[in-house]
Design a protein around this motif. Structure first.
Motif, PDB file in Angstrom:
ATOM      1  N   MET A 128      19.172 -20.905   5.596  1.00 42.95           N
ATOM      2  CA  MET A 128      18.822 -19.488   5.634  1.00 42.95           C
ATOM      3  C   MET A 128      17.747 -19.166   4.595  1.00 42.95           C
ATOM      4  SD  MET A 128      19.557 -16.557   7.001  1.00 42.95           S
ATOM      5  CE  MET A 128      19.407 -14.858   6.667  1.00 42.95           C
ATOM      6  N   THR A 129      17.881 -19.666   3.393  1.00 39.55           N
ATOM      7  CA  THR A 129      16.915 -19.362   2.346  1.00 39.55           C
ATOM      8  C   THR A 129      15.545 -19.962   2.664  1.00 39.55           C
ATOM      9  OG1 THR A 129      18.692 -19.350   0.729  1.00 39.55           O
ATOM     10  CG2 THR A 129      16.480 -19.507  -0.121  1.00 39.55           C
ATOM     11  N   ILE A 130      15.522 -21.193   3.172  1.00 42.49           N
ATOM     12  CA  ILE A 130      14.257 -21.833   3.517  1.00 42.49           C
ATOM     13  C   ILE A 130      13.582 -21.070   4.658  1.00 42.49           C
ATOM     14  CG2 ILE A 130      13.213 -23.940   4.448  1.00 42.49           C
ATOM     15  CD1 ILE A 130      14.083 -24.223   1.578  1.00 42.49           C
ATOM     16  N   GLU A 131      14.366 -20.648   5.641  1.00 42.99           N
ATOM     17  CA  GLU A 131      13.811 -19.884   6.754  1.00 42.99           C
ATOM     18  C   GLU A 131      13.200 -18.579   6.263  1.00 42.99           C
ATOM     19  OE1 GLU A 131      16.937 -19.347   9.544  1.00 42.99           O
ATOM     20  OE2 GLU A 131      17.009 -21.466  10.090  1.00 42.99           O
ATOM     21  N   LEU A 132      13.882 -17.911   5.351  1.00 42.81           N
ATOM     22  CA  LEU A 132      13.376 -16.648   4.803  1.00 42.81           C
ATOM     23  C   LEU A 132      12.086 -16.876   4.019  1.00 42.81           C
ATOM     24  CD1 LEU A 132      13.948 -13.635   4.528  1.00 42.81           C
ATOM     25  CD2 LEU A 132      15.255 -14.162   2.474  1.00 42.81           C
ATOM     26  N   LEU A 133      12.056 -17.959   3.254  1.00 46.74           N
ATOM     27  CA  LEU A 133      10.850 -18.283   2.488  1.00 46.74           C
ATOM     28  C   LEU A 133       9.679 -18.585   3.420  1.00 46.74           C
ATOM     29  CD1 LEU A 133       9.503 -18.841  -0.247  1.00 46.74           C
ATOM     30  CD2 LEU A 133      10.316 -21.178  -0.053  1.00 46.74           C
ATOM     31  N   LEU A 134       9.937 -19.349   4.477  1.00 52.29           N
ATOM     32  CA  LEU A 134       8.872 -19.655   5.434  1.00 52.29           C
ATOM     33  C   LEU A 134       8.398 -18.403   6.166  1.00 52.29           C
ATOM     34  CD1 LEU A 134      10.130 -23.043   6.907  1.00 52.29           C
ATOM     35  CD2 LEU A 134       8.201 -22.662   5.361  1.00 52.29           C
ATOM     36  N   MET A 135       9.317 -17.508   6.492  1.00 56.46           N
ATOM     37  CA  MET A 135       8.926 -16.251   7.134  1.00 56.46           C
ATOM     38  C   MET A 135       8.072 -15.417   6.198  1.00 56.46           C
ATOM     39  SD  MET A 135      12.327 -15.295   9.421  1.00 56.46           S
ATOM     40  CE  MET A 135      12.439 -13.732   8.681  1.00 56.46           C
ATOM     41  N   ALA A 136       8.431 -15.366   4.922  1.00 55.92           N
ATOM     42  CA  ALA A 136       7.651 -14.605   3.947  1.00 55.92           C
ATOM     43  C   ALA A 136       6.257 -15.202   3.784  1.00 55.92           C
ATOM     44  CB  ALA A 136       8.381 -14.572   2.604  1.00 55.92           C
ATOM     45  N   CYS A 137       6.162 -16.531   3.749  1.00 61.76           N
ATOM     46  CA  CYS A 137       4.851 -17.189   3.642  1.00 61.76           C
ATOM     47  C   CYS A 137       4.016 -16.915   4.881  1.00 61.76           C
ATOM     48  CB  CYS A 137       5.030 -18.683   3.434  1.00 61.76           C
ATOM     49  SG  CYS A 137       5.628 -19.116   1.800  1.00 61.76           S
TER      50      CYS A 137
END
Length: 62
Positions: A1-10
Motif C-alpha cells: 500500500m505504501t509503495i503504491e501510494l508513493l508511486l501514485m504521488a510520483c
C-alpha cells in the motif's frame, strides 16, 4: 500500500511538472533561462522553500 501510494504521488508530480512546458513551451523556456541567470544561493533558497511548502502540505493532510 505504501509503495503504491508513493508511486501514485510520483506519477501525479510528473503529470503536473509536464503540464506547464506542454501547454506553454515559450513561457516555460523563458522562465528556465531566467532561473539559469540566478545565483546558486537564490536557487537553493527557492528549493528549500518548495520543500518546506511540500512538507507543510503533507503535514496538514496527515
Amino acid at each position: 500500500m505504501t509503495i503504491e501510494l508513493l508511486l501514485m504521488a510520483c506519477g501525479l508530480a510528473l503529470i503536473i511538472e509536464g503540464l506547464i512546458p506542454a501547454l506553454f513551451p515559450n513561457k516555460w523556456r523563458n522562465y528556465v533561462l531566467k532561473i539559469a541567470q540566478e545565483s546558486p544561493s537564490n536557487i537553493r533558497t527557492m528549493g528549500i522553500v518548495v520543500v518546506f511548502i511540500g512538507c507543510l502540505i503533507l503535514w496538514l493532510l496527515y
